[in-house]
Scaffold this motif. Sequence first.
Motif, PDB file in Angstrom:
ATOM      1  N   GLU A  64       0.750  -1.209   0.112  1.00 29.79           N
ATOM      2  CA  GLU A  64      -0.016  -0.179   0.141  1.00 29.79           C
ATOM      3  C   GLU A  64       0.968   1.352  -0.063  1.00 29.79           C
ATOM      4  O   GLU A  64       0.514   2.192  -0.743  1.00 29.79           O
ATOM      5  N   GLN A  65       2.038   1.298   0.597  1.00 29.96           N
ATOM      6  CA  GLN A  65       2.848   2.359   0.775  1.00 29.96           C
ATOM      7  C   GLN A  65       3.410   2.639  -0.810  1.00 29.96           C
ATOM      8  O   GLN A  65       3.525   3.894  -1.113  1.00 29.96           O
ATOM      9  N   THR A  66       3.762   1.452  -1.247  1.00 30.78           N
ATOM     10  CA  THR A  66       4.408   1.588  -2.853  1.00 30.78           C
ATOM     11  C   THR A  66       3.059   2.338  -3.822  1.00 30.78           C
ATOM     12  O   THR A  66       3.320   3.210  -4.482  1.00 30.78           O
ATOM     13  N   GLN A  67       1.900   1.807  -3.500  1.00 26.91           N
ATOM     14  CA  GLN A  67       0.815   2.529  -4.173  1.00 26.91           C
ATOM     15  C   GLN A  67       0.744   3.877  -3.878  1.00 26.91           C
ATOM     16  O   GLN A  67       0.326   4.706  -4.674  1.00 26.91           O
ATOM     17  N   GLU A  68       0.804   4.205  -2.443  1.00 25.39           N
ATOM     18  CA  GLU A  68       0.522   5.375  -2.242  1.00 25.39           C
ATOM     19  C   GLU A  68       1.705   6.410  -2.974  1.00 25.39           C
ATOM     20  O   GLU A  68       1.294   7.745  -3.314  1.00 25.39           O
ATOM     21  N   ASN A  69       2.982   5.983  -2.801  1.00 26.22           N
ATOM     22  CA  ASN A  69       4.071   6.490  -3.462  1.00 26.22           C
ATOM     23  C   ASN A  69       3.791   6.774  -4.925  1.00 26.22           C
ATOM     24  O   ASN A  69       4.145   7.914  -5.410  1.00 26.22           O
ATOM     25  N   LEU A  70       3.286   5.883  -5.439  1.00 24.02           N
ATOM     26  CA  LEU A  70       3.139   5.889  -6.870  1.00 24.02           C
ATOM     27  C   LEU A  70       1.831   6.926  -7.134  1.00 24.02           C
ATOM     28  O   LEU A  70       1.916   7.640  -8.162  1.00 24.02           O
ATOM     29  N   ARG A  71       0.907   6.881  -6.382  1.00 19.26           N
ATOM     30  CA  ARG A  71      -0.384   7.972  -6.617  1.00 19.26           C
ATOM     31  C   ARG A  71       0.325   9.154  -6.200  1.00 19.26           C
ATOM     32  O   ARG A  71      -0.101  10.183  -6.912  1.00 19.26           O
ATOM     33  N   SER A  72       1.311   9.383  -5.289  1.00 18.85           N
ATOM     34  CA  SER A  72       1.811  10.792  -5.124  1.00 18.85           C
ATOM     35  C   SER A  72       2.416  11.143  -6.245  1.00 18.85           C
ATOM     36  O   SER A  72       2.430  12.391  -6.681  1.00 18.85           O
ATOM     37  N   LEU A  73       3.297  10.490  -6.677  1.00 23.84           N
ATOM     38  CA  LEU A  73       4.487  10.486  -7.997  1.00 23.84           C
ATOM     39  C   LEU A  73       3.053  11.054  -9.329  1.00 23.84           C
ATOM     40  O   LEU A  73       3.442  11.815  -9.920  1.00 23.84           O
ATOM     41  N   THR A  74       2.285  10.079  -9.417  1.00 17.92           N
ATOM     42  CA  THR A  74       1.318  10.521 -10.369  1.00 17.92           C
ATOM     43  C   THR A  74       0.586  11.586 -10.419  1.00 17.92           C
ATOM     44  O   THR A  74       0.475  12.443 -11.257  1.00 17.92           O
ATOM     45  N   GLN A  75       0.127  11.907  -9.090  1.00 20.95           N
ATOM     46  CA  GLN A  75      -0.565  13.382  -8.986  1.00 20.95           C
ATOM     47  C   GLN A  75       0.563  14.570  -9.098  1.00 20.95           C
ATOM     48  O   GLN A  75       0.199  15.620  -9.632  1.00 20.95           O
ATOM     49  N   GLU A  76       1.768  14.440  -8.791  1.00 15.81           N
ATOM     50  CA  GLU A  76       2.778  15.446  -9.079  1.00 15.81           C
ATOM     51  C   GLU A  76       3.070  15.401 -10.609  1.00 15.81           C
ATOM     52  O   GLU A  76       3.081  16.723 -10.984  1.00 15.81           O
ATOM     53  N   LYS A  77       2.940  14.628 -11.476  1.00 18.41           N
ATOM     54  CA  LYS A  77       2.948  14.744 -12.741  1.00 18.41           C
ATOM     55  C   LYS A  77       1.761  15.389 -13.404  1.00 18.41           C
ATOM     56  O   LYS A  77       1.805  16.234 -14.159  1.00 18.41           O
ATOM     57  N   VAL A  78       0.400  15.009 -12.692  1.00 18.80           N
ATOM     58  CA  VAL A  78      -0.614  15.491 -13.390  1.00 18.80           C
ATOM     59  C   VAL A  78      -0.416  16.949 -13.125  1.00 18.80           C
ATOM     60  O   VAL A  78      -0.940  17.867 -13.850  1.00 18.80           O
ATOM     61  N   ASP A  79      -0.423  17.394 -11.696  1.00 21.77           N
ATOM     62  CA  ASP A  79      -0.391  19.026 -11.182  1.00 21.77           C
ATOM     63  C   ASP A  79       0.797  19.674 -12.051  1.00 21.77           C
ATOM     64  O   ASP A  79       0.360  20.839 -12.438  1.00 21.77           O
ATOM     65  N   GLU A  80       1.923  19.245 -12.282  1.00 28.33           N
ATOM     66  CA  GLU A  80       2.942  19.939 -13.027  1.00 28.33           C
ATOM     67  C   GLU A  80       2.472  20.215 -14.416  1.00 28.33           C
ATOM     68  O   GLU A  80       2.486  21.477 -14.810  1.00 28.33           O
ATOM     69  N   ARG A  81       1.962  19.253 -14.913  1.00 31.53           N
ATOM     70  CA  ARG A  81       1.273  19.548 -16.570  1.00 31.53           C
ATOM     71  C   ARG A  81      -0.061  20.793 -16.471  1.00 31.53           C
ATOM     72  O   ARG A  81      -0.094  21.530 -17.211  1.00 31.53           O
ATOM     73  N   SER A  82      -0.900  20.233 -15.511  1.00 30.51           N
ATOM     74  CA  SER A  82      -2.309  21.003 -15.422  1.00 30.51           C
ATOM     75  C   SER A  82      -1.820  22.604 -15.287  1.00 30.51           C
ATOM     76  O   SER A  82      -2.338  23.440 -15.613  1.00 30.51           O
TER      77      SER A  82
END
Length: 842
Positions: A64-82
């Motif tokens: 779950e921590q890996t998934q949370e890390n992945l979600r956080s990195l994914t959100q980071e990429k989305v926020d960066e582009r948006s």
Amino acid sequence: MNPKDSSKPKTETGAHLSRSEQRALDAAKRKAAVQQKILLILLGIALIINAVVGYVLYQKLVIEQTQENLRSLTQEKVDERSKTLSHYFQQQTQLIDKLAAEPELIASLDATNPDNTAEKRDLLEKKWLRETPSALKVRLIPLGSAQLDREAEFPIRYAELDLIQRAEKRQPALPELVAINERWMTNWIRPLAAEDKSAPLGTLMVTIDAAELINLFTPADQHLGEFVLVQQFTGSPPQIVKKLGTGTAGNSLQGNVEGSHLAVKFTPSDQLLSLAEELPALWLSIVSVIVAGSLALVWFLSKILVRMELGEKNAATPSIAEVVKTSKESVNADDAMTNPLFQKQDILDIAVIDEDENILGLQQASGKKSSASARNKISEEDVPAEIFRSYDIRGLVGSQVTPELAQLIGQAVGSEAIDQGEQAIVVARDGRTHSEALTQALIRGILRSGCNVINIGVVPTPLMYFSTFHFDDTSSGVMVTASHNPKEYNGFKVVINNRALADDAVIDLRSRIIGQRFHQGLGEEIPRTIIPDYIDRIFSDVALAGNVSIVVDAGNAVTGIVAPQLFEELGCDVIPLFCDLDGEFPNHDPDPTIEKNLQALIAKVQETNADIGVAFDGDGDRLVVVTPKGDIIWPDRLLMLFAKDVLSRNPGADVLFDVKCSRQLNQVISSYGGRPIMWKTGHSPMKAKMEETQALIGGEYSGHIFIKDRWYGFDDGIYAMARLLEIITLRDQKIDAIFAAFPQLYSTPEIKIAIPELDKFGLIKKLSEIGDFANGTITTIDGLRVDYTKGWGLVRASNTSPALTLRFEAESHESLEKIQQIFKRELLKVDNRLTFNLNSQD
């Protein structure tokens, strides 16, 4: 040597043991055996607990921590582009707002100034085009002068026309991306108005090259996942503007781009997942501590439990000393062993209480009847086969549909839903007098299966469909209704996982009932409301461009509690007709496809000078429209207008229609660039075909209209009417003039020939085998349709009533009558008892 001494036990040194010593030795052995047994049990329990805890912790601390890390990195990429794109739109908005405030542009649209000519506006457009970075086209559009211009280099289509009309009404209008000849552009709209005037003088429309926007969207780290730029309008499928990279390693996240209809969607790749992986060091440390602690606890508990175990046994069996003390006599060991307290008790002497008899099944052994008696058998006669139709369950109340059968149907539907992964089912009912009793029995059955019920009460069928998309905890529902049938009928429409049960799936429910393949449980009934959410959803999607007066004929059925309220919310002047709920249907049957049922509506439209009239069927999933001239717009002609509207925004899209529809519909769809698909009649097979083909619009002659464009794809007469009002208010024409543009041939309405329920399908099959239809082209996807050069005819078995359904269309009265006579001749060959009334009409 005493012979008795030779039988006494000896120690390891060979010395004989006394009886007291022997008892002590036996006690020690028992203690060791008990301790070993308890220790093994505790170790087994500890092993299982440690394994479970280790697994749970691994899931929490690593997976779950890996998934949370992945979600956080994914959100980071989305926020960066948006955020990058939002900043771009912020800058462009400031530029467009500044341009819209230019006095020179505003003054050029003042109609009171004779110097303001089209040539002057053209020069201004060219001037500001040169001064506006990235602009491809600048337009100054006087109020109310916007027209379609599809062939221009930068065309004005329905989408651009809608933007201009929003600006003229001072409604907020975000920029929209459009693709013209595979080149992306952005259309910006602003109203132009003088400072001392509230109404705009016109509109500024600026078309900007979207290349800079797409370049800003393009990331440098495409290897980390899939970046997708999408444009999303309410109720419509997302439109992909740009897609870069690939990613399948996790869930997608999406972020909106402020100031636009755009959103950035990102799906991580395996490379980003590797960066997000959590090392198991912390997990290993925690698990090691837990294992060591559990072993120490096992050793400690084993000591305590051994003492408790031996203590209980000693308390249950008196010692020799206690026996001696009780008898107040001194006895030797042999005498003590003869005491009755040391004798075995027979297990059969133990009294068994009533509850134990039930558990052990001793009541049955003694001739008592068990509470878990054998189930009552259900015969096939108890579940009439003829009511399980192609796309719903429907029959006469009392003789075919009963509360007892409704409960069994509830158990079957609940069990089927559970098998398909659902835990709750929406239940709704129409306004028929017997619907409430059938609904209560249905709910009892569903709850018995262990499935929960979400009861939304008395609402039209489309609202039950809508709730299966709107609610988060279910995608299934049952509607208690007989749709357009007379008051003596009732039945059930079933949706599981947003798919209407049809054909074999309906028959399987009957098989499940007869075989009693039911789940057992105790579900929960949850009351909810849906009407406000339904109205809000349509209100957020449909916008009328003008005032409309509309007569609504609900036929005393359930649409009367929703449709007038919705159309008033949309800004219509509503004139209700038979909108009070009365399950006896005192004014006419709730079937708008029968002309006599529309006469009161036509009269009311003409009496009130209304712009349009609409009649709904008994549960609101069908509609028929009438015009001020008194013309009936049958649903296949209605579908022509819907197809034209949808295809204008989605060229090449599939349009679905049933075998009863006009041949002209095929030609209209093709002429507007669509792909016509003919399919079998019935809301369930039509919805299944809509999903298979991904068609955006579909319809049946009977009045079912399926809209996937901005909606969910189910048949909804109320929403279809709202979309029709939106279309006609965007046109500066009366409804009679709008439909005059569509060709109309000579045709008949649906013609019903009564026939026993069990005979109708066999008759159609025999007609297909032996019928002689000369040189006609035969289609058998649903019944028998024969197309000739100048017309066509159809005969099929009705799936909702004991009847054959016929329909005919031709280019002339003579051709129409000739085709009718051919069908009459061939039908009488198969069954000469049939009674015909083939009255054609224009």
